[in-house]
Design a protein around this motif. Structure first.
Motif, mmCIF file in Angstrom:
data_model
loop_
_atom_site.group_PDB
_atom_site.id
_atom_site.type_symbol
_atom_site.label_atom_id
_atom_site.label_comp_id
_atom_site.label_asym_id
_atom_site.label_seq_id
_atom_site.Cartn_x
_atom_site.Cartn_y
_atom_site.Cartn_z
ATOM 1 N N MET A 273 0.822 -1.207 0.000
ATOM 2 C CA MET A 273 0.000 0.000 0.000
ATOM 3 C C MET A 273 0.864 1.268 0.000
ATOM 4 O O MET A 273 0.572 2.227 -0.707
ATOM 5 C CB MET A 273 -0.910 0.003 1.233
ATOM 6 N N GLU A 274 1.921 1.277 0.797
ATOM 7 C CA GLU A 274 2.817 2.418 0.881
ATOM 8 C C GLU A 274 4.257 1.934 1.002
ATOM 9 O O GLU A 274 4.514 0.878 1.587
ATOM 10 C CB GLU A 274 2.489 3.309 2.090
ATOM 11 N N ILE A 275 5.176 2.726 0.470
ATOM 12 C CA ILE A 275 6.603 2.463 0.650
ATOM 13 C C ILE A 275 7.219 3.707 1.278
ATOM 14 O O ILE A 275 7.268 4.772 0.664
ATOM 15 C CB ILE A 275 7.298 2.123 -0.679
ATOM 16 N N ILE A 276 7.648 3.577 2.508
ATOM 17 C CA ILE A 276 8.157 4.696 3.288
ATOM 18 C C ILE A 276 9.670 4.566 3.441
ATOM 19 O O ILE A 276 10.171 3.500 3.804
ATOM 20 C CB ILE A 276 7.517 4.747 4.686
ATOM 21 N N LEU A 277 10.387 5.645 3.165
ATOM 22 C CA LEU A 277 11.829 5.687 3.383
ATOM 23 C C LEU A 277 12.129 6.630 4.546
ATOM 24 O O LEU A 277 11.309 7.500 4.877
ATOM 25 C CB LEU A 277 12.556 6.165 2.132
#
Length: 457
Positions: A273-277
């Motif tokens: 759903m999301e890719i957070i760095l």
């Protein structure tokens, strides 16, 4: 034909005998403390007793606090349908009082006398400033052990002139040497036993198993969300006051050689759903850490996609500075690696203490044609709240990592320990012997979603 009067639905309160005894004692005691496991029912007990006193007290203004104002409103105001706004439904409304969140109550229950409950946070050093300027009657606090000492002191001072001075506290067990025990809870117990405490002291310790509303199946479900033997299991499930010792992520460290948490590099997580760095900036012996985390649909799983750690010391242990442009290029390369593998990046969260370096990161991203990536400050929530979230995800089998892509993070999980010299607090050891930077970076990627990832609470 006359129309029948419809009766309003009542709240389905259902208290066990231990809880009934505690609530009855609240009526005659000034100090009321409910300590115990999660879902033991202690907060609901205090809300019920507080609401009962609110109906007849002559004091107009009262205080409700949590570690944050949101926590206070959620656990005391709402309380899953058992809070003050439900007990006084139809007779109350939310509003502002002197710039504070407040619940106004006026109706048949209070004999049409107005009562105002101020809601405030108490976890920060300067939180006490929000509750200054008022005199309060009663004070109800949830998670009192997470309140700053300044808030506790100010709240007591502000209730001195009350007509009916009462205090209602709840907490999950903490480090047995925590100040809340030494300075208040255990101190009051000793004074009460010696007949020296004026006003009356009412204490209850309860566990998950004392809540008669929980079925055996529900209890097993809650237990399964913890690692047996961990500090959180002993505190939240067994209701014990314990001092944190040894490895923080013991389950992970012991399972590292198995496939319990590992995705093979040829596999990819599904339903992302999301890719957070995130970035935790180094200095003073620490290093720069990058982390990339995927969150799947419905906040069901967390997957570490990649991690990197870049030291700020030479081979002789001397401090060195990585040029900001070089650091920016290193992060650009990290972003491109993630984009090439997964197609996109939702956001980047950075250590807010280094605004100059953040500006450099943004500049490097723009120069590389990646200016569309949103870069914001990390929230930097309480470290133990972040650790609790991570251990819970691991215990539930909802955390995994990509093999060969997260070596620095895996090593950090396996070496993280509690500080043996901190006898009054449970603190993660940060003396350079383990990689705290990679842990911070990973935690920045998921800390905004604590309430969505820990669903049942």
């Amino acid at each position: 034909m006359a129309q029948a009067v419809k009766k309003k639905k009542t709240i389905a309160f259902n208290f066990g005998e231990k809880h009934k005894t505690y609530i009855r004692e609240c009526e005659s005691c000034m100090y009321n403390v409910a300590e115990g496991a999660v879902r033991a029912g202690k907060t609901v007990d205090n809300v019920f007793a507080f609401a009962h006193e609110l109906k007849t007290t002559m004091d107009r203004i009262h205080l409700a606090t949590g570690s944050t104002v949101g926590n206070a409103k959620l656990n005391i105001g709402d309380a899953n349908g058992f809070g003050l706004e439900w007990i006084f439904r139809g007779q109350c409304h939310w509003g502002k009082y002197k710039d504070n969140e407040a619940l106004y109550v006026k109706g048949p229950a209070t004999k049409y006398r107005q009562r105002i409950i101020i809601f405030a946070g108490g976890g920060k050093e300067d939180s006490y400033k929000k509750i200054r300027g008022n005199s309060y009657g009663m004070w109800i606090a949830t998670e009192i052990n997470l309140h700053h000492k300044n808030t506790i002191r100010e709240a007591f001072n502000r209730t001195i002139a009350a007509h009916r001075r009462k205090v209602f506290w709840d907490l999950n067990p903490d480090n047995p040497n925590a100040p809340i025990y030494k300075e208040y809870i255990d101190k009051y117990a000793k004074q009460a036993a010696a007949g020296e405490l004026i006003g009356g002291y009412n204490y209850m310790h309860c566990t998950l198993y004392d809540n008669i509303n929980l079925t055996p199946e529900r209890i097993r479900e809650i237990e399964s969300q913890y690692t047996p033997g961990s500090i959180w299991y002993l505190q939240d499930i067994k209701g014990m006051r314990v001092t944190a010792q040894g490895l923080i992520y013991r389950q992970f460290a012991e399972d590292t050689n198995s496939k319990a948490f590992r995705f093979r590099r040829t596999e990819k997580p599904k339903d992302i759903m999301e890719i957070i760095l995130s970035i935790d900036f180094g200095g003073s012996g620490s290093g720069h850490a990058f982390s990339a985390t995927a969150i799947t649909r419905g906040f069901n799983e967390v997957v570490s996609l990649a991690s990197e750690w870049h030291g700020c010391q030479d081979e002789n242990g001397n401090q060195i500075e990585i040029d900001p442009e070089q650091l920016g290029q290193m992060f650009v390369d990290f972003c491109l690696k993630v984009i090439n593998l997964y197609g996109y990046i939702t956001a980047v969260y950075c250590d807010s203490a280094e605004q100059t370096l953040i500006l450099g990161i943004k500049s490097s991203l723009r120069k590389a044609g990646l200016g569309w990536i949103r870069v914001e400050n990390a929230l930097k929530e309480q470290i133990n709240d972040r650790i609790r979230l991570t251990t819970r995800l691991m215990a539930q089998g909802r955390y995994s990592y990509m093999d060969l892509m997260c070596d620095s993070l895996v090593a950090a999980f396996c070496s993280a320990v509690w500080d043996p010299d901190e006898i009054t607090k449970n603190i993660r050891l940060d003396d350079g012997t383990s990689d705290i930077d990679s842990l911070d970076a990973f935690e920045y990627t998921i800390e905004r979603y604590i309430t969505k990832l820990i669903k049942y609470e």
